[in-house]
Design an enzyme around this catalytic site. Structure first.
Site, PDB file in Angstrom:
ATOM      1  CG  HIS A 191      -1.930   1.171   1.141  1.00 20.32           C
ATOM      2  ND1 HIS A 191      -3.237   1.023   0.719  1.00 20.32           N
ATOM      3  CD2 HIS A 191      -1.792   2.498   1.410  1.00 20.32           C
ATOM      4  CE1 HIS A 191      -3.859   2.183   0.743  1.00 20.32           C
ATOM      5  NE2 HIS A 191      -2.990   3.104   1.161  1.00 20.32           N
ATOM      6  CB  CYS A 192       3.159   2.973  -1.423  1.00 20.32           C
ATOM      7  SG  CYS A 192       3.594   1.921  -2.799  1.00 20.32           S
ATOM      8  CE1 TYR A 235      -4.117  13.949  -0.900  1.00 16.04           C
ATOM      9  CE2 TYR A 235      -6.380  13.213  -0.591  1.00 16.04           C
ATOM     10  CZ  TYR A 235      -5.059  12.944  -0.929  1.00 16.04           C
ATOM     11  OH  TYR A 235      -4.695  11.673  -1.303  1.00 16.04           O
ATOM     12  CB  THR A 271      -9.254  10.520  -3.155  1.00 12.20           C
ATOM     13  OG1 THR A 271      -8.429  11.141  -2.159  1.00 12.20           O
ATOM     14  CG2 THR A 271      -9.907   9.280  -2.592  1.00 12.20           C
ATOM     15  NE  ARG A 329      -7.839   3.104  -1.206  1.00 14.65           N
ATOM     16  CZ  ARG A 329      -7.263   4.151  -0.643  1.00 14.65           C
ATOM     17  NH1 ARG A 329      -7.018   5.238  -1.350  1.00 14.65           N
ATOM     18  NH2 ARG A 329      -6.913   4.132   0.626  1.00 14.65           N
ATOM     19  CE1 TYR A 375      -8.783   4.458   5.261  1.00 10.40           C
ATOM     20  CE2 TYR A 375      -8.506   6.156   3.603  1.00 10.40           C
ATOM     21  CZ  TYR A 375      -8.294   5.690   4.885  1.00 10.40           C
ATOM     22  OH  TYR A 375      -7.601   6.460   5.786  1.00 10.40           O
ATOM     23  CG  ASP A 391      -0.766   5.407   3.722  1.00 11.23           C
ATOM     24  OD1 ASP A 391      -1.221   5.375   2.559  1.00 11.23           O
ATOM     25  OD2 ASP A 391      -1.168   6.230   4.561  1.00 11.23           O
TER      26      ASP A 391
HETATM   27  C1  0GY Z   1      -4.299   6.437   2.392  1.00 11.34           C
HETATM   28  C2  0GY Z   1      -5.101   7.253   3.256  1.00 11.34           C
HETATM   29  C3  0GY Z   1      -5.627   8.450   2.965  1.00 11.34           C
HETATM   30  C4  0GY Z   1      -5.802   8.986   1.661  1.00 11.34           C
HETATM   31  C5  0GY Z   1      -6.206   8.285   0.613  1.00 11.34           C
HETATM   32  O1  0GY Z   1      -6.908   8.021  -1.553  1.00 11.34           O
HETATM   33  C6  0GY Z   1      -6.566   8.829  -0.712  1.00 11.34           C
HETATM   34  O2  0GY Z   1      -6.536  10.031  -0.902  1.00 11.34           O
HETATM   35  O3  0GY Z   1      -6.327   6.995   0.712  1.00 11.34           O
HETATM   36  C7  0GY Z   1      -6.134   9.238   4.081  1.00 11.34           C
HETATM   37  O4  0GY Z   1      -6.193  10.478   3.966  1.00 11.34           O
HETATM   38  O5  0GY Z   1      -6.492   8.644   5.137  1.00 11.34           O
HETATM   39  O6  0GY Z   1      -4.494   5.228   2.316  1.00 11.34           O
HETATM   40  O7  0GY Z   1      -3.443   6.976   1.708  1.00 11.34           O
END
Ligand code: 0GY
Length: 293
Positions: free
Chosen positions: A29-30, A47, A75, A122, A155, A247
């Protein structure tokens, strides 16, 4: 667009882990972010991260002793998987990917993602990260990806588990849950919320868990003592369905900048035996992401 002011960058100089990762370890997971000039962030993002492109990721993996990896579409890139595909194509077949797609994705696009090394999609339920997606959209996507043998990565926040539970149980494909299901670590592993999560993953053979993100789940801060028992109990209870990841580059971290070397050392506390480490770091992710090997 400049990075969000409340967002910390990734560690510029992570320590060398004390734990020598076994040969063949997967960081499952990265992310890659941009660089923005080449791969612009999505307009619907919640963001704006700092640039964290594939070269930086490859450098980090070399430093940590990671050989294989799964890059997860974040995201901030929406359903534009170009930065992900570019990184996968540059990895000489060592990396796999988890994409984000919409129900209107075409067969040609899925074929291209599959050829690049994508093995799943995802579904994000975290309200601060995405606008809600109708369940029907997710079900349509599952129908589209099933022929490829892909799985889904989900998630969500712990509070959302109750409403999602049946959806996850009914999934006709493998489900991988991010970040230990994001428990409230102040409540302990025998709190009804985490017991619900433990029961779900123990009783459903198609559900896997990422033992990730102590830096995100902690209230106490480094060295994440308050998260250890959560990861450890899951590794003990479903040893053949857990995977680990860094991550990196840790989007949306506000409390501190995690040291990736220390995140590797955290593995020794959640998976103290050689057998557990072999399963968590090598055998399980290989089964999921490169089953021919
Ligand atoms: C992660 C966690 C986060 C962000 C995202 O897809 C993403 O933007 O997953 C978070 O902000 O908790 O897994 O990177």
């Amino acid at each position: 667009m400049p990075p969000s002011p409340d967002y910390l960058p990734f560690h510029p100089n992570p320590s060398k882990p004390e734990f020598t990762l076994p040969t063949g370890t997967w960081d499952a997971h990265c992310h890659v972010f941009g660089p923005e000039v080449e791969f612009p962030f999505a307009s619907e993002r919640k963001y704006t991260p700092v640039d964290a492109g594939k070269d930086k990721l490859f450098e980090l993996h070399k430093h940590l002793g990671v050989e294989r990896s799964v890059i997860v579409q974040a995201t901030c890139h929406g359903a534009d998987n170009r930065a992900l595909v570019d990184a996968l194509n540059a990895s000489n077949g060592r990396y796999r990917g988890i994409a984000t797609v919409r129900p209107d994705v075409t067969k040609e696009q899925l074929d291209e993602l599959d050829a690049a090394g994508v093995r799943g999609v995802r579904f994000n339920f975290v309200k601060r990260l995405v606008d809600a997606t109708p369940r029907e959209d997710f079900l349509q996507i599952v129908d589209l990806i099933k022929p490829y043998g892909w799985h889904i990565v989900v998630y969500f926040e712990a509070a959302d588990l109750e409403g999602l539970e049946q959806f996850l149980i009914d999934m006709p494909v493998t489900v991988v849950i991010d970040h230990l299901g994001r428990p409230d670590v102040t409540k302990g592993i025998d709190h009804p919320d985490f017991l619900r999560f433990r029961k779900l993953v123990k009783e459903n053979e198609h559900i896997w868990v990422k033992v990730t993100c102590p830096e995100r789940l902690t209230v106490a801060g480094p060295p994440y003592e308050d998260v250890v028992e959560f990861g450890k109990i899951i590794v003990e209870e479903i040893p053949d369905r857990v995977i680990w990841g860094t991550d990196w580059p840790h989007p949306n971290m506000k409390s501190h900048v995690p040291d990736d070397g220390k995140l590797v050392d955290h593995i020794l506390r959640v998976a103290p035996t050689k057998k557990q480490q072999q399963a968590l770091l090598i055998d399980n992710p290989t089964r999921l992401y490169d089953p021919e090997n």
